[in-house]
Design an enzyme around this catalytic site. Structure first.
Site, PDB file in Angstrom:
ATOM      1  N   ARG A 191     -11.020   8.258   5.221  1.00  0.00           N
ATOM      2  CA  ARG A 191     -10.582   7.795   3.902  1.00  0.00           C
ATOM      3  C   ARG A 191     -11.762   7.249   3.087  1.00  0.00           C
ATOM      4  NH1 ARG A 191      -5.959   3.778   4.544  1.00  0.00           N
ATOM      5  NH2 ARG A 191      -6.496   3.613   6.721  1.00  0.00           N
ATOM      6  N   ARG A 212      -0.626  -0.168  10.453  1.00  0.00           N
ATOM      7  CA  ARG A 212      -0.268   1.081   9.786  1.00  0.00           C
ATOM      8  C   ARG A 212      -0.781   2.232  10.639  1.00  0.00           C
ATOM      9  NH1 ARG A 212      -2.060   0.479   3.516  1.00  0.00           N
ATOM     10  NH2 ARG A 212      -2.933   2.511   3.991  1.00  0.00           N
ATOM     11  N   ARG A 234      -5.789  -5.426   9.906  1.00  0.00           N
ATOM     12  CA  ARG A 234      -4.599  -5.446   9.048  1.00  0.00           C
ATOM     13  C   ARG A 234      -3.327  -5.260   9.877  1.00  0.00           C
ATOM     14  NH1 ARG A 234      -5.456  -2.134   3.520  1.00  0.00           N
ATOM     15  NH2 ARG A 234      -5.198  -0.230   4.713  1.00  0.00           N
ATOM     16  N   ARG A 288      -6.877   9.266  -7.742  1.00  0.00           N
ATOM     17  CA  ARG A 288      -7.867   9.292  -6.667  1.00  0.00           C
ATOM     18  C   ARG A 288      -8.809  10.476  -6.780  1.00  0.00           C
ATOM     19  NH1 ARG A 288      -4.784   5.885  -2.767  1.00  0.00           N
ATOM     20  NH2 ARG A 288      -5.902   5.703  -0.825  1.00  0.00           N
ATOM     21  N   LYS A 313      -7.588  -4.168  -3.175  1.00  0.00           N
ATOM     22  CA  LYS A 313      -7.034  -3.797  -4.484  1.00  0.00           C
ATOM     23  C   LYS A 313      -5.540  -4.055  -4.572  1.00  0.00           C
ATOM     24  CE  LYS A 313      -7.222   1.236  -3.658  1.00  0.00           C
ATOM     25  NZ  LYS A 313      -6.740   1.112  -2.293  1.00  0.00           N
TER      26      LYS A 313
HETATM   27  P1  AMP Z   1      -3.103   3.533   0.179  1.00  0.00           P
HETATM   28  O1  AMP Z   1      -1.952   2.640   0.459  1.00  0.00           O
HETATM   29  O2  AMP Z   1      -3.507   3.529  -1.265  1.00  0.00           O
HETATM   30  O3  AMP Z   1      -4.273   3.268   1.116  1.00  0.00           O
HETATM   31  O4  AMP Z   1      -2.618   5.045   0.477  1.00  0.00           O
HETATM   32  C1  AMP Z   1      -2.220   5.426   1.759  1.00  0.00           C
HETATM   33  C2  AMP Z   1      -2.230   6.940   1.887  1.00  0.00           C
HETATM   34  O5  AMP Z   1      -1.304   7.513   0.949  1.00  0.00           O
HETATM   35  C3  AMP Z   1      -3.555   7.628   1.582  1.00  0.00           C
HETATM   36  O6  AMP Z   1      -4.458   7.624   2.679  1.00  0.00           O
HETATM   37  C4  AMP Z   1      -3.085   9.038   1.208  1.00  0.00           C
HETATM   38  O7  AMP Z   1      -2.737   9.776   2.354  1.00  0.00           O
HETATM   39  C5  AMP Z   1      -1.813   8.729   0.423  1.00  0.00           C
HETATM   40  N1  AMP Z   1      -2.093   8.508  -1.015  1.00  0.00           N
HETATM   41  C6  AMP Z   1      -1.904   7.356  -1.729  1.00  0.00           C
HETATM   42  N2  AMP Z   1      -2.256   7.507  -3.002  1.00  0.00           N
HETATM   43  C7  AMP Z   1      -2.684   8.794  -3.106  1.00  0.00           C
HETATM   44  C8  AMP Z   1      -3.218   9.581  -4.186  1.00  0.00           C
HETATM   45  N3  AMP Z   1      -3.364   9.067  -5.433  1.00  0.00           N
HETATM   46  N4  AMP Z   1      -3.557  10.860  -3.929  1.00  0.00           N
HETATM   47  C9  AMP Z   1      -3.406  11.408  -2.708  1.00  0.00           C
HETATM   48  N5  AMP Z   1      -2.937  10.730  -1.648  1.00  0.00           N
HETATM   49  C10 AMP Z   1      -2.583   9.435  -1.844  1.00  0.00           C
END
Ligand code: AMP
Length: 217
Positions: free
Chosen positions: A167, A156, A123, A89, A14
């Site tokens: 996740r 990461r 990744r 989310r 995404k």
């Molecule tokens: P992402 O880069 O979208 O995979 O986000 C990495 C991490 O950031 C997630 O695993 C959460 O810990 C936190 N995070 C990102 N977006 C959100 C959200 N909308 N709500 C809660 N936690 C978030």
């Protein structure tokens, strides 16, 4: 103005697809995960509140997320529109967002869980300039070195198998159901994300009735 949300399990592509859309159509790409990671890199006050939660693969509490999103939207640098990536989310975040903003379309990218686990484990991120690599299909010329700046490539902290599974489970429990909140008024569609990046992008543009690049039209 185009206002889109892109939804999908971690590793479905995404971020990549949101970037391509944003670059081509002058949209502002808003990734809450990127905002959090940038805070962690800069050791801000916010970083101290979120680092452990993120490293464990948990969702950051809604009040923190809502505050970050409100501040980001208040910058008003999205004259041509925005693509929201990684937000909302869950139901509470969706309701919070829809109180103040509307959305034209929700793009859901579908990739089987076992495929995203392999992708996420492959990744890598440049520790200096932040460019993304993937050891499966965007390999650096030298293992562990960035092609652009020579920086060290790292994973990461949250890209380990146990955390990825957490996740993915959160995604199916909390994020997928929000699609129904959007379905009442916005265009919601699914795209098969288990294909080459340009094919996924073209299908998204077709579904959004956006122009394809000349070679693809
Ligand atoms: P992402 O880069 O979208 O995979 O986000 C990495 C991490 O950031 C997630 O695993 C959460 O810990 C936190 N995070 C990102 N977006 C959100 C959200 N909308 N709500 C809660 N936690 C978030």
């Amino acid at each position: 103005m185009h206002k889109y949300v892109i939804i999908g399990v971690q590793g479905c592509g995404k971020g990549t697809q949101a970037n391509l859309l944003a670059e081509r159509f002058n949209l502002t790409h808003i990734s809450v995960g990127d905002i959090f990671r940038s805070n962690i890199q800069r050791h801000t006050k916010l970083a101290a509140r979120i680092k452990r939660i993120m490293d464990a693969g948990h969702l950051v509490p809604d009040e923190i997320v809502d505050e970050v999103v409100r501040k980001r939207m208040d910058e008003h640098d999205w004259n041509y529109g925005f693509v929201l990536d990684g937000f909302p989310r869950n139901r509470a975040q969706t309701e919070f967002f829809l109180e103040s903003y509307d959305i034209d379309a929700v793009i859901r990218i579908l990739v089987p869980d076992e495929v995203v686990i392999q992708r996420v484990l492959a990744r890598r991120l440049c520790g200096s300039c932040g460019i993304d690599y993937n050891l499966m299909h965007h390999r650096p010329a030298q293992p562990d070195r960035c092609d652009v700046c020579g920086g060290e490539l790292v994973s990461r902290a949250d890209d380990v198998e146990e955390t990825i599974c957490k996740r993915i489970a959160d995604y199916h429990t909390h994020t997928e159901p929000v699609i129904d909140l959007f379905r009442r008024k916005e265009l919601v569609f699914d795209v098969d994300g288990d294909r080459p990046i340009p094919d996924v992008q073209n299908e998204i543009r077709r579904r959004l009735a956006l122009p394809l690049d000349a070679a693809e039209a």
